[in-house]
Design a protein around this motif. Structure first.
Motif, PDB file in Angstrom:
ATOM      1  N   SER A  39       0.827  -1.201   0.000  1.00  0.00           N
ATOM      2  CA  SER A  39       0.000   0.000   0.000  1.00  0.00           C
ATOM      3  C   SER A  39       0.862   1.252   0.000  1.00  0.00           C
ATOM      4  N   ASP A  41      -7.360   4.490  -5.784  1.00  0.00           N
ATOM      5  CA  ASP A  41      -6.364   5.417  -5.255  1.00  0.00           C
ATOM      6  C   ASP A  41      -5.196   4.697  -4.587  1.00  0.00           C
ATOM      7  N   ASP A  42      -5.243   3.349  -4.581  1.00  0.00           N
ATOM      8  CA  ASP A  42      -4.169   2.588  -3.922  1.00  0.00           C
ATOM      9  C   ASP A  42      -4.190   1.158  -4.477  1.00  0.00           C
ATOM     10  N   GLN A  56     -12.613  -3.353   6.835  1.00  0.00           N
ATOM     11  CA  GLN A  56     -12.731  -2.243   5.884  1.00  0.00           C
ATOM     12  C   GLN A  56     -14.183  -1.809   5.701  1.00  0.00           C
ATOM     13  N   ARG A  84     -18.071  -0.716  -2.203  1.00  0.00           N
ATOM     14  CA  ARG A  84     -16.633  -0.471  -2.173  1.00  0.00           C
ATOM     15  C   ARG A  84     -15.921  -1.797  -2.445  1.00  0.00           C
ATOM     16  N   HIS A  85     -14.669  -1.693  -2.858  1.00  0.00           N
ATOM     17  CA  HIS A  85     -13.861  -2.889  -3.061  1.00  0.00           C
ATOM     18  C   HIS A  85     -12.824  -2.982  -1.954  1.00  0.00           C
ATOM     19  N   GLU A  86     -12.650  -4.181  -1.445  1.00  0.00           N
ATOM     20  CA  GLU A  86     -11.764  -4.380  -0.299  1.00  0.00           C
ATOM     21  C   GLU A  86     -10.305  -4.168  -0.652  1.00  0.00           C
ATOM     22  N   ASP A 106     -15.604   1.998   5.901  1.00  0.00           N
ATOM     23  CA  ASP A 106     -16.334   2.621   4.796  1.00  0.00           C
ATOM     24  C   ASP A 106     -17.720   3.109   5.226  1.00  0.00           C
ATOM     25  N   ASN A 157      -8.977  -3.829  -4.445  1.00  0.00           N
ATOM     26  CA  ASN A 157      -8.711  -3.050  -5.663  1.00  0.00           C
ATOM     27  C   ASN A 157      -9.350  -1.669  -5.575  1.00  0.00           C
ATOM     28  N   ARG A 158      -8.621  -0.759  -4.920  1.00  0.00           N
ATOM     29  CA  ARG A 158      -9.058   0.626  -4.753  1.00  0.00           C
ATOM     30  C   ARG A 158      -8.260   1.511  -5.705  1.00  0.00           C
TER      31      ARG A 158
END
Length: 358
Positions: free
Chosen positions: A15, A343-344, A262, A336-338, A266, A340-341
């Motif tokens: 990360s 911004d990261d 997570q 949301r994705h745990e 969120d 595959n984000r």
């Protein structure tokens, strides 16, 4: 922020929020080597706050807490942690507080079991999920047992049942439910709950798609009774099995951070932040309400769920088609994705490479 694990690379270490990744000696095989490494790393990198996330690292730090007195560790004292982590102790505490538990027989060794007293199906539940013997950690296992012969074989062939406490419990048919909590010095500060929508394997296991949900009154009441009685400090996941009659039966309490963390963040309950702040300042009793209906998806786990569903010969063609449609149907806004984000993406590329065998 520094991240560390016993492997050369790890998901969290990829990360952008990880300033540096460190590899430590595996505490499973040598706890003292792990402790010595950590003491040296604390001094070298001027670390002032530790947040272990596995049961073994947490227990090891708590058992050696006097050596880390110069670092903040967001846990209750070891005696209080073991009162909840030891399932036999926890079960007896629950019984004393009027919290429903399955019918239970307690044993210190397999030689004490009278097979004529046991009703099947039943559950063999070791008191501890991790056992430290001669500076090495061993993992125990919960078994659902269908017959007298099966139980006799397990009692004979499972070494840790020979000389470590365990329970034989009534099997409860139903579904799982959990209360996620943060306490500061014996006072409840935050609660959270979620609903599992898809799991891997599909019959029940790790959540691959979940949604934030309201915490039902009974689980909240029972969780509060237990954690109040333990004068708890830190996070806890109180797990229940809701029987066919609607009764939530206590299963266990996880005294560290959990896999679906997570989703809580969120939805508006930042448990890691609470843990950190709670070591330095009072946390208000009234936390802002979290948002219900927020979904969290573990994409590669959900792909496994789809594969296992399509492979299952007992699943109808119609059900398989519906599952494909549900898997592919996009959901905007509250999903949301745990891993595959956008911004990261470092953790996702690491996970994808391992998933493809790279």
């Amino acid at each position: 922020m520094y991240t560390a694990d016993s492997t050369p690379k790890a998901l969290a270490g990829c990360s952008k929020y990880s300033q540096k990744y460190l590899q430590y000696p595996d505490p499973i095989s040598d706890t003292q080597a792990f402790v010595a490494w950590l003491l040296e790393a604390i001094q070298r990198y001027h670390i002032t706050f530790l947040m272990p996330v596995t049961e073994i690292s947490s227990r090891t730090l708590l058992e050696n807490r006097q050596q880390f007195s110069h670092c903040k560790l967001p846990f209750a004292p070891l005696e209080q942690v073991m009162r909840l982590s030891d399932k036999s102790q926890l079960n007896k505490l629950a019984e004393s507080l009027g919290v429903p538990v399955p019918q239970t027989l307690y044993f210190n060794a397999s030689s004490e079991v009278n097979l004529d007293q046991v009703v099947f199906p039943c559950v063999i539940k070791p008191a501890l999920s991790k056992v430290n013997v001669d500076n090495q950690w061993f993992t125990t296992q919960v078994h659902i047992v269908q017959s007298r012969d099966e139980l006799q074989t397990l009692l004979t062939d499972t070494p840790y049942l020979h000389d470590h406490p365990f329970m034989l419990q009534q099997y409860i048919e139903g579904y799982g439910a959990g209360a996620f909590c943060y306490y500061q010095n014996g006072h409840a500060k935050a609660f959270f709950a979620h609903q599992r929508l898809r799991e891997k394997p599909p019959s029940g296991g790790v959540s691959v798609l979940s949604a934030s949900a309201a915490l039902a009154p009974k689980p909240k009441d029972y969780a509060t009774r237990l954690l109040d009685a333990a004068n708890w400090h830190g996070v806890a996941m109180v797990e229940f099995k809701v029987g066919l009659d609607g009764t939530p039966y206590l299963m266990e309490i996880n005294t560290r951070l959990w896999g679906s963390l997570q989703l809580a963040i969120d939805a508006g309950v930042d448990f890691p932040s609470l843990l950190y702040r709670g070591e330095f300042e009072p946390i208000p009793d009234s936390q802002p309400p979290y948002k219900e209906g927020v979904q969290l998806r573990w994409l590669l786990g959900d792909l496994d769920n789809l594969y296992l569903t399509l492979k299952d010969s007992k699943t109808s063609i119609g059900a398989k088609v519906r599952h494909i449609f549900q898997f592919c149907l996009p959901k905007f806004g509250d999903r949301r994705h745990e891993v595959n984000r956008l911004d990261d993406m470092g953790p996702f590329w690491f996970e994808l490479k391992r998933y493809l065998g790279g």
